[in-house]
Enzyme design. Structure first.
Site, PDB file in Angstrom:
ATOM      1  N   GLY A  70      25.001 -35.023  68.817  1.00 50.27           N
ATOM      2  CA  GLY A  70      25.456 -35.389  67.230  1.00 50.27           C
ATOM      3  C   GLY A  70      24.135 -35.667  66.547  1.00 50.27           C
ATOM      4  CB  CYS A  93      22.120 -33.750  72.982  1.00 50.07           C
ATOM      5  SG  CYS A  93      21.077 -33.477  71.804  1.00 50.07           S
ATOM      6  CE1 TYR A  94      23.739 -40.936  68.563  1.00 49.47           C
ATOM      7  CE2 TYR A  94      26.014 -40.659  69.503  1.00 49.47           C
ATOM      8  CZ  TYR A  94      25.134 -41.492  68.686  1.00 49.47           C
ATOM      9  OH  TYR A  94      25.274 -42.906  68.463  1.00 49.47           O
ATOM     10  CG  HIS A 118      23.089 -28.732  73.127  1.00 41.40           C
ATOM     11  ND1 HIS A 118      24.368 -29.329  72.831  1.00 41.40           N
ATOM     12  CD2 HIS A 118      22.044 -29.132  72.609  1.00 41.40           C
ATOM     13  CE1 HIS A 118      23.694 -30.342  71.738  1.00 41.40           C
ATOM     14  NE2 HIS A 118      22.468 -30.284  71.672  1.00 41.40           N
ATOM     15  CD  GLU A 127      26.984 -27.818  74.165  1.00 42.55           C
ATOM     16  OE1 GLU A 127      26.476 -27.986  75.001  1.00 42.55           O
ATOM     17  OE2 GLU A 127      26.712 -28.526  72.950  1.00 42.55           O
ATOM     18  CG  ASP A 151      48.209 -17.585  63.791  1.00 46.86           C
ATOM     19  OD1 ASP A 151      47.704 -16.963  64.886  1.00 46.86           O
ATOM     20  OD2 ASP A 151      47.413 -17.918  62.801  1.00 46.86           O
ATOM     21  CE  LYS A 169      44.559 -15.024  64.707  1.00 48.74           C
ATOM     22  NZ  LYS A 169      45.231 -15.271  63.525  1.00 48.74           N
TER      23      LYS A 169
END
Ligand code: XMP
Length: 550
Positions: A92, A119-120, A206, A208, A264, A406
């Site tokens: 963040g 991180c944060y 990070h 991710e 959807d 999606k």
């Protein structure tokens, strides 16, 4: 403890003593609540405002562990349904000492779940557990070499001693909380990874993002080893779970669902149909703004092939009447949205008592409306989604796709037996072709843009490019230009071709279509579509352009 107070080391030990009891009680409760569920584990991602928060959830789901991003103000009660086996704290923009900096909710510590702070998230862990964080001498952005040190860390199991990671931070850890050790460093971060052993972990980088190539293995180690997840989140299990949840929510009630023809609403309808059969009625409104053969295709697929209870409403004239003389894009959207609700309400009221409205809200819609960084984002366009809840109808919402991305919806669609062609259709906007006609929408222009669109899609499919594009379509501009055909002067509209690549429609790049494909599209359009004399190719990315022209 009041929100935001730092947990002292003694608090921490005291809390630990209660952990096992709390965990056992919790497990008993969760077992009863989730009896018969196919998906029995999840991980909570606490969002501190990082642009990567939803990526963490994505990565977990790619590892077949169900995951939701929740605000840092979330209570345990609001996340229990996820059946958390662990918690990931996102990065963040804040600094832990800033007034109002977000804090880790206390239930994270009280529940005794494995925690991974990124991180944060790591800095908040250090701060709240009694260590210190200071501004770094230098900010560290981009790639860095991470070197493991100290005792080996279970997050790095089977990883090399040194590997590349992605950093994006200003502050750094200067003092570890009691009971924690440093597990890795980089040139600018003496503590780039830390843990208390096997339950609480912090990473300054990070894992991710794709720029940490081994990041997925780190997340996998956390989820499968530290949290003990099995990875049972599959499309098939989602269908079973979702059907059961819809049955529980709806009871003996009746449900209506607006079918738009897109994936959807199709998947939403199929799940509801699977759950409650004929107590579901689908309403498909032909607003006259659809692509060629769309209404026929929807009717055939859903009524004839899939056996859904379907009402098709022919409302072309009504919509065209509302759009007469309207040229402003936002006015068009408003007129279409309002007319849709009117038609929908009239049709639904003929059905007698209805209690629920099923709609295909997706996770990005939820994230966009809820994450802190998006709250203040400027409105670029009013998105009209077919199926928006008429406010005074007091229907309860059934939103089985609320937590899916999606591509996950597409997997579920296939698991439900929807035709591949429907599942992999490119997105089509709720206001339809009206926002692909610049200026006033008329029946004549609709015919023109429909014919152009058909040619674009046909040629894109012939070139085997359809599945690689986020969207490809034609726009009918209101510019008129002179041309020549045979010996005659022509004077007609300019048609623009748009083809974009995107992951999530938030950003998009124009696609470098092969010249031969562009050439075939152009030739066919000027020859086959009366009234179009010129074809141009849109080479604008998003930003600064948007995908649709209006
Ligand atoms: P823009 O034009 O905002 O579009 O870059 C992003 C994506 O959203 C679709 N779109 C809409 N979808 N109702 C919808 O359901 C709308 O009003 C709407 N406007 C744009 C667009 O096709 C693209 O995929």
């Amino acid at each position: 403890m009041p929100q935001g107070r730092r947990v002292s080391a003694s608090d921490y030990l005291e809390i630990s003593a209660y952990l096992q009891i709390a965990k056992n009680l919790e497990a008993m409760g969760a077992e009863a609540e989730n009896e018969g569920r196919a998906v029995t584990e999840g991980v909570v991602v606490i969002d501190f405002g990082s642009q990567y928060s939803h990526l963490i959830a994505r990565r977990a789901r790619e590892l077949k562990v169900y995951s939701e991003v929740v605000p840092s103000s979330s209570t345990w009660e609001s996340v229990r349904h996820i059946q958390p086996k662990g918690v990931i704290l996102s990065g963040g923009p804040a600094s832990v000492y800033e007034p109002g900096a977000p804090t880790i909710p206390e239930w994270v510590f009280e529940r005794g779940l494995p925690v991974l702070g990124i991180c944060y998230g790591m800095q908040a862990l250090v701060h709240q557990l009694g260590g210190s964080v200071i501004p770094g001498l230098r900010q560290e952005y981009g790639s860095a070499s991470l070197h493991q040190d100290g005792d080996s860390c279970s997050l790095f199991l089977n990883l090399p001693q040194s590997f590349q990671v992605w950093m994006s931070h200003g502050d750094r850890v200067s003092e570890l909380p009691p009971g924690f050790s440093s597990r890795a460093f980089t040139e600018n971060s003496p503590v780039a990874a830390l843990s208390d052993g096997d339950r609480i972990f912090g990473l300054q980088f990070h894992p991710e993002v794709v720029h940490t190539p081994l990041g997925v293995s780190i997340l996998e180690n956390f989820l499968m080893r530290a949290c003990g997840c099995e990875g049972n989140w599959t499309a098939g299990n989602f269908v079973k779970d979702s059907v059961q949840r819809i049955r529980e929510q709806v009871g003996d009630g009746r449900v209506i669902c607006a079918l738009s023809g897109g994936v959807d609403s199709a998947v939403t309808a199929m799940l509801a149909h699977e759950a409650i059969g004929d107590r579901l009625t689908c309403i498909f409104v032909n607003n006259g703004l659809l692509r060629l053969e769309e209404p026929e295709r929807v009717e055939e697929t859903f009524r004839s092939n899939l056996g859904l209870n379907l009402i098709c409403v022919e409302a072309t004239e009504r919509f065209l009447a509302q759009l007469a003389g309207v040229t402003d894009p936002e006015q068009k959207r408003k007129a279409i949205g309002e007319e849709f609700i009117r038609v929908f309400e009239e049709t639904a009221s003929d059905l007698g008592q209805t209690d629920f409205l099923a709609q295909g809200t997706l996770y990005p819609d939820v994230i966009e409306s809820e994450t802190p960084e998006n709250r203040a984002s400027a409105r670029i366009k009013t998105h009209h989604n077919v199926g928006g809840l008429p406010e005074h109808m007091s229907l309860q919402l059934v939103e089985p796709l609320r937590y899916l991305f999606k591509d996950e919806v597409r997997d579920v669609g296939l698991a439900l037996g929807l035709p591949r062609e429907m599942v992999y259709r490119q997105p089509f906007p709720g206001p339809g072709l009206a926002i692909r006609i610049i200026g006033e929408v008329t029946a004549e222009k609709l015919d023109m843009v429909r014919a152009c669109d058909w040619i674009v899609i046909d040629e894109i499919k012939n070139a085997n490019l359809y599945d690689q594009l986020w969207q490809s379509f034609a726009v009918l501009s209101d510019s008129r230009t002179v041309g020549v055909m045979g010996d005659y002067r022509t004077y007609g509209n300019v048609c623009a071709i748009r083809a974009v690549a995107s992951e999530d429609a938030m950003t998009a790049d124009w696609v470098r279509l092969p010249y031969e494909v562009l050439s075939r599209i152009s030739n066919r359009i000027v020859n086959e579509v009366t009234g179009v004399t010129r074809v141009v190719y849109d080479i604008t990315s998003k930003p600064p352009g948007t995908i649709e022209w209006e």
